[in-house]
Design an enzyme around this catalytic site. Structure first.
Site: not given
Ligand code: BES
Ligand code: ZN
Ligand code: ZN
Length: 481
Positions: A241, A246, A253, A323, A325, A327
């Site tokens: 990835k 992001d 966020k 968010d 994204e 996946r």
């Molecule tokens: N890049 C983030 C995950 C992440 C969080 C990586 C903290 C490193 C540190 C990912 O794209 C994300 O935002 N995931 C969300 C998923 C949710 C919307 C189901 C998350 O983890 O909150």
């Molecule tokens: Zn991400």
């Molecule tokens: Zn994200």
């Protein structure tokens, strides 16, 4: 950092000697008295410096690779901050110092790291040379020593290389820049490289990746690097990835969660670093590295919650949260990688979920998949590599939480619990039936970027994934098929 293997120790003013000490009895009586006087107890990662002999002692509680690597790194990092020396010397004088040589060198090189690109006066001067002094009793083992040192240097330097890319800001490292880095690696290390730009991505029907990328001024890239030695023992596919930023997209966020999201490219960067390392190490395994390099931004053109996207494999995805994204990007890159390469194992690296950090803490990667064989390979590889992994188990109840009323699948779960696993289960929908048992997902959201020093890792990017995967590939190579 350069290195030199010699038979004589040097005593110039720019060089200090590092000694990792488990028990004070292992040193000369004179030194022991001094260390006693200074209250040195050989505790893990504690230091004591004797100026007269320019010797730095660093404690190790147990004589395992992880303690040794960490102790060597902590000592090296400490000396960087002192700015007194340019060279570090280590002494090999018994079998045990050969057995722990790889971890020691890795520790020194991993400790000799500072990210100074944005400092106007680069205050930290890295150590320039590592001198490895071999005692006459070990001269017969010179070839073995050379081999170990070479491997340790390659792995640690590749890890530092990944740290540098991950630490680079999103305005200096966007998808095109990542693709250029891939091209440079390919040229330097004799890999084949192909880069897919938006036109080709469209042709390849990678619509979910393109949707995530749409609101960014930086067009996406899919990178494919290949290392193809003659008569390979195995073929391995790696997918990373590479979210160069992001922001969360329209499901924006909150600001304190957005900072550090330059590190969302860590999986992709790990794949670049692994490709560099395997080719330098000349591992007899064919390795393909795929990276989805994309920026997730907001704007009038952004993809939205409520959109339904069609992935490369034809499955429809209801977007409920922009968010989630990573996946979506991986769904298409996994599809592309499987179409391009028939392999024995597929591993993907991704900073995929905050939930994985909640589950395992900041220092451990989560591994997920259906089959035991690749998961066991990872668990074995992690031992002594300096990286930690733990399995998060799939189950059918969690899978149901991804059901969509209007499409084949939702991009988020309907429950707030088990988010790392439901993300892994989402990815599994994009693994072809014949590959289900070959695949493992590695969520590196915790260790990829940590905002303090930990063991051999500095503040910021750790280069997670490199040591783990190189260890796995080396083990595979040394076991017959
Ligand atoms: N890049 C983030 C995950 C992440 C969080 C990586 C903290 C490193 C540190 C990912 O794209 C994300 O935002 N995931 C969300 C998923 C949710 C919307 C189901 C998350 O983890 O909150
Ligand atoms: Zn991400
Ligand atoms: Zn994200």
């Amino acid at each position: 950092m350069n290195y030199e293997i010699t038979k004589e120790s040097t005593s110039n003013n720019n060089t200090f000697t590092l000694i990792l000490l488990h028990e004070k009895d292992e040193t000369k009586p004179q030194e022991k008295t001094l260390l006693d006087a200074m209250g040195f107890k050989c505790e893990q990662d504690t230091l004591s410096f004797i100026p007269t002999s320019r010797t730095l002692y660093s404690g190790i509680t147990t004589k395992d690779d992880d303690s040794i690597r960490s102790s060597a790194a902590v000592a090296t990092r400490h000396m960087l901050s002192k700015k007194l020396y340019t060279d570090i010397q280590i002494l090999l004088n018994n079998q045990s110092s050969i057995d722990t040589l790889r971890a020691t060198i890795e520790g020194v090189v991993l400790g000799n790291y500072a990210f100074t690109r944005y400092k106007s006066n680069q205050k930290i001067q890295l150590l320039k040379n590592l001198v490895i002094v071999v005692d006459s009793s070990l001269w017969d083992s010179m070839d073995e020593i050379k081999e170990i040192v070479k491997k340790a240097m390659i792995v640690a330097k590749s890890t530092n290389f990944v740290r540098d890319i991950v630490n680079t800001t999103p305005d200096d490292c966007y998808p095109k820049v990542m693709a250029n880095i891939a091209k440079e690696i390919a040229k330097k290390y004799n890999l084949t490289c192909s880069i897919l730009k938006p036109k080709e991505l469209k042709k390849q029907k990678m619509e979910t990746l393109l949707a995530v990328a749409r609101a960014s001024r930086h067009a996406p890239r899919v990178i494919h690097l290949a290392y193809t030695p003659q008569n390979p023992l195995y073929t391995i596919t790696l997918v990373g990835k590479g979210l160069t930023y992001d922001s969360g997209g329209l499901s924006l966020k909150p600001s304190d969660y957005m900072t550090t999201m330059k590190s969302d490219k860590s999986g992709g960067c790990a794949v670049l670093g692994i490709m560099k390392a395997v080719s330098e190490l000349e591992i007899p395994i064919e390795v393909h590295g795929f990276v989805g390099a994309v920026e997730n931004m907001i704007g009038g053109d952004a993809y939205k919650p409520d959109d339904v996207l069609v992935a490369k494999n034809g499955k429809t995805i209801e977007v409920k949260n922009t968010d989630a994204e990573g996946r979506l990007v991986l769904a298409d890159v996994l599809g592309y990688a499987q179409q391009k390469v028939k392999c024995d194992y597929i591993f993907d690296f991704a900073t995929l979920t905050g939930a994985c950090v909640v589950a395992l803490g900041e220092y451990t990667s989560g591994i997920m998949g259906y089959a035991d064989t690749p998961k066991n390979l990872l668990k074995e590889a992690a031992k002594n590599s300096g990286e930690m992994v733990a399995e998060l188990p799939f189950n059918r109840h969690l899978k149901k939480l991804l059901k969509s009323e209007i499409a084949d699948i939702c991009n988020i779960s309907s429950s707030r619990y088990g988010g790392a696993i439901t993300a892994g289960l989402f990815l599994s929908e994009f693994i072809n039936e014949e590959n289900k048992d070959k695949w493992t997902h590695i969520d590196i959201a915790g260790p990829a970027f940590v905002e303090h020093n930990w063991g051999e890792n500095p503040y910021g990017a750790s280069g997670a994934g490199v040591r783990l995967m190189v260890s796995l590939l080396e083990r595979l190579a040394s076991s017959s098929k």
